[in-house]
Design an enzyme around this catalytic site. Structure first.
Site, short mmCIF file in Angstrom:
data_model
loop_
_atom_site.label_atom_id
_atom_site.label_comp_id
_atom_site.label_asym_id
_atom_site.label_seq_id
_atom_site.Cartn_x
_atom_site.Cartn_y
_atom_site.Cartn_z
CB ALA A 13 -0.95 -0.01 1.20
CB ALA A 14 3.88 2.39 1.60
N GLY A 15 3.53 1.59 -1.83
CA GLY A 15 4.29 1.62 -3.09
C GLY A 15 3.67 2.56 -4.11
N GLY A 18 0.12 1.60 -5.03
CA GLY A 18 -0.69 1.93 -3.85
C GLY A 18 -1.04 3.41 -3.84
NE ARG A 95 9.59 -6.42 -16.22
CZ ARG A 95 9.62 -6.25 -17.54
NH1 ARG A 95 10.58 -6.77 -18.25
NH2 ARG A 95 8.66 -5.57 -18.14
NE ARG A 101 5.45 -9.86 -16.30
CZ ARG A 101 5.85 -8.86 -17.06
NH1 ARG A 101 6.94 -8.98 -17.81
NH2 ARG A 101 5.19 -7.74 -17.06
CG ASN A 108 7.42 -11.50 -6.55
OD1 ASN A 108 7.18 -10.76 -5.61
ND2 ASN A 108 8.11 -11.11 -7.60
CG ASP A 162 -1.30 -7.10 -20.53
OD1 ASP A 162 -0.11 -7.08 -20.84
OD2 ASP A 162 -1.69 -7.38 -19.37
CG HIS A 190 0.88 -8.75 -16.99
ND1 HIS A 190 0.52 -7.73 -17.83
CD2 HIS A 190 1.83 -8.24 -16.18
CE1 HIS A 190 1.22 -6.65 -17.53
NE2 HIS A 190 2.03 -6.93 -16.53
N1 NAI Z 1 -0.11 -6.94 -13.64
C1 NAI Z 1 0.22 -5.77 -14.14
O1 NAI Z 1 -0.31 -5.37 -15.19
C2 NAI Z 1 1.25 -4.90 -13.49
C3 NAI Z 1 1.94 -5.33 -12.41
N2 NAI Z 1 2.88 -4.53 -11.80
C4 NAI Z 1 3.55 -5.07 -10.64
O2 NAI Z 1 2.95 -4.55 -9.44
C5 NAI Z 1 3.86 -4.67 -8.36
C6 NAI Z 1 3.92 -3.41 -7.53
O3 NAI Z 1 4.42 -2.36 -8.29
P1 NAI Z 1 4.79 -0.95 -7.63
O4 NAI Z 1 3.70 -0.46 -6.75
O5 NAI Z 1 5.25 -0.10 -8.74
O6 NAI Z 1 6.03 -1.36 -6.75
P2 NAI Z 1 6.68 -0.58 -5.52
O7 NAI Z 1 8.01 -1.18 -5.29
O8 NAI Z 1 6.56 0.88 -5.68
O9 NAI Z 1 5.74 -0.98 -4.32
C7 NAI Z 1 5.63 -2.28 -3.88
C8 NAI Z 1 5.33 -2.19 -2.41
O10 NAI Z 1 5.03 -3.51 -1.98
C9 NAI Z 1 5.59 -3.68 -0.71
N3 NAI Z 1 5.73 -5.11 -0.46
C10 NAI Z 1 6.69 -5.93 -0.90
N4 NAI Z 1 6.50 -7.17 -0.42
C11 NAI Z 1 5.36 -7.11 0.30
C12 NAI Z 1 4.65 -8.06 1.06
N5 NAI Z 1 5.07 -9.33 1.16
N6 NAI Z 1 3.51 -7.67 1.68
C13 NAI Z 1 3.10 -6.41 1.61
N7 NAI Z 1 3.74 -5.45 0.92
C14 NAI Z 1 4.86 -5.81 0.27
C15 NAI Z 1 6.89 -2.92 -0.75
O11 NAI Z 1 7.34 -2.58 0.54
C16 NAI Z 1 6.50 -1.70 -1.58
O12 NAI Z 1 6.08 -0.62 -0.78
C17 NAI Z 1 5.19 -5.08 -9.00
O13 NAI Z 1 5.33 -6.47 -8.89
C18 NAI Z 1 4.99 -4.71 -10.45
O14 NAI Z 1 5.82 -5.46 -11.31
C19 NAI Z 1 3.11 -3.26 -12.23
C20 NAI Z 1 2.45 -2.79 -13.32
C21 NAI Z 1 1.48 -3.57 -14.04
O1 OAA Z 2 6.66 -4.47 -16.85
C1 OAA Z 2 6.62 -4.32 -15.62
O2 OAA Z 2 7.50 -4.66 -14.84
C2 OAA Z 2 5.41 -3.71 -15.02
C3 OAA Z 2 4.28 -4.30 -15.71
O3 OAA Z 2 3.86 -5.40 -15.46
C4 OAA Z 2 3.72 -3.58 -16.83
O4 OAA Z 2 3.92 -2.37 -16.95
O5 OAA Z 2 3.05 -4.23 -17.63
#
Ligand code: NAI
Ligand code: OAA
Length: 328
Positions: A13-15, A18, A95, A101, A108, A162, A190
């Site tokens: 939630a702090a990312g 989030g 990433r 991935r 993960n 996507d 994805h």
């Molecule tokens: N499926 C999709 O289309 C997409 C997926 N993503 C993914 O979303 C995820 C988050 O991205 P961001 O918010 O940019 O990353 P970020 O690094 O800014 O934030 C992630 C947050 O998750 C926290 N965290 C890590 N492990 C945790 C756990 N076990 N429990 C609770 N919190 C935890 C971290 O402390 C951090 O604050 C990444 O894996 C990214 O690759 C990002 C964009 C699109």
């Molecule tokens: O590519 C990444 O790491 C983040 C992601 O999933 C996206 O933007 O589709």
């Protein structure tokens, strides 16, 4: 009479995501402008992360959202998921430049095994789970397998970004309004292997495929552009997509909860065997949603090019699954 608040858990939630999603959930953009929410926010048990989360909560408070009926910070997933109706599993290791991935799989897998178990223990039996954290499909599969007492169909992965990316590329190519595009879907993982399929898509009743009429563009421009969009954003911003990812998560949950009004949307869901995808593979499918449930769009013709693309993304998912099998 106002509705009873529902509980929405958000991890990470702090990312970045989030920070882009919580304010929109609290404003009613996900579950409706008449639906109060209680936010249950999970971050890692780390002083800096918890402090950052407190800061986000101070800002949420300062918005004075009428629909925000409560919020709490957690470091323990069992507590964070207590009675939750919706769980957005965003927290994961994002990433960085040059990473694929597969590199993230092992790190993960641990997170999503623990969170699946926690959901199993404490969430509402009707919880709707969306996994955003990458590799999203396999993480969702791990969470589902780690939560045997919850219905498997409650676990989904995010393919909506996507889908939205594909719609915008098509709008730019054809000049149609993005909001008029229907019957688009993205099959599979994805990842760059996903198959964005506009063969059935229409705008204003007209066929998008006929409008484009350019298989070379489909294979060599459109699919690589959509597939590598995440990497292109990282390259440009130095950080992975956040606002667009948050937006897609809102779209996914809103349509699942409130219905898609007969329209196709793409969700990563555990396969029931449709289109030859083995049971339980967490795969992007075209679905229609109503009354809190999704139904796969059946009976679509899969031509040779599409089958080849579907096989490729399926193979990647099967390899990812095999890579985590020993953990389940
Ligand atoms: N499926 C999709 O289309 C997409 C997926 N993503 C993914 O979303 C995820 C988050 O991205 P961001 O918010 O940019 O990353 P970020 O690094 O800014 O934030 C992630 C947050 O998750 C926290 N965290 C890590 N492990 C945790 C756990 N076990 N429990 C609770 N919190 C935890 C971290 O402390 C951090 O604050 C990444 O894996 C990214 O690759 C990002 C964009 C699109
Ligand atoms: O590519 C990444 O790491 C983040 C992601 O999933 C996206 O933007 O589709």
């Amino acid at each position: 009479m106002s509705k009873k608040p529902v509980r929405v858990a958000v991890t990470g939630a702090a990312g970045q995501i989030g920070y882009a999603i919580l304010f929109r959930i609290a404003a009613g953009e996900m579950l409706g402008k008449d639906q109060p929410v209680i936010l249950q926010l999970l971050e890692i048990p780390d002083e800096k992360a918890q402090k950052a989360l407190k800061g986000v909560m101070m800002e949420l408070q300062d918005c004075a959202f009428p629909l925000l009926a409560g919020m709490e910070a957690y470091a323990d997933p069992v507590a964070a998921f207590k009675d939750t109706d919706y769980a957005l599993l965003v927290g994961a290791r994002p990433r960085g430049p040059g990473m694929e991935r597969a590199d993230l799989l092992a790190a993960n897998a641990q997170i999503f095994t623990a969170q699946g178990k926690a959901l199993d223990k404490s969430a509402s039996r009707n919880v709707k789970v969306l996994v955003v954290g990458n590799p999203a499909n396999t993480n969702a599969y791990i969470a589902m397998k780690s939560a045997p007492s919850l219905p498997r169909e409650n676990f989904t992965a995010m393919l909506r970004l996507d889908h939205n990316r594909a719609a915008s590329q098509i709008a730019a190519k054809t000049g149609v309004a993005v909001g008029d595009i229907e019957k688009l879907t993205v099959w599979g993982n994805h990842s760059p292997s996903m198959y964005a399929d506009y063969r059935f898509a229409t705008a204003g009743g007209k066929s998008i495929k006929d409008m484009i009429n350019d298989q070379e563009w489909n294979a060599n421009t459109f699919l690589p552009t959509v597939g590598k969009r995440g990497a292109a954003i990282i390259e440009a911003r130095g950080l992975s997509s956040a606002a667009s990812a948050a937006n897609a998560a809102i779209d996914h949950m809103r349509d699942w909860a409130l219905g898609s009004n007969g329209k196709w949307v793409t969700m990563g869901i555990p396969s029931n065997g449709d289109y030859g995808i083995p049971k339980d593979i967490m795969f992007g499918f075209p679905v229609v949603t109503s009354n809190g449930k999704y139904e796969v769009v059946k009976g679509l013709d899969i031509d040779a090019f599409s089958q080849e693309r579907i096989n490729k993304t399926l193979k990647e998912l099967q390899e990812e699954q095999a890579g985590v099998a020993h953990l389940l």
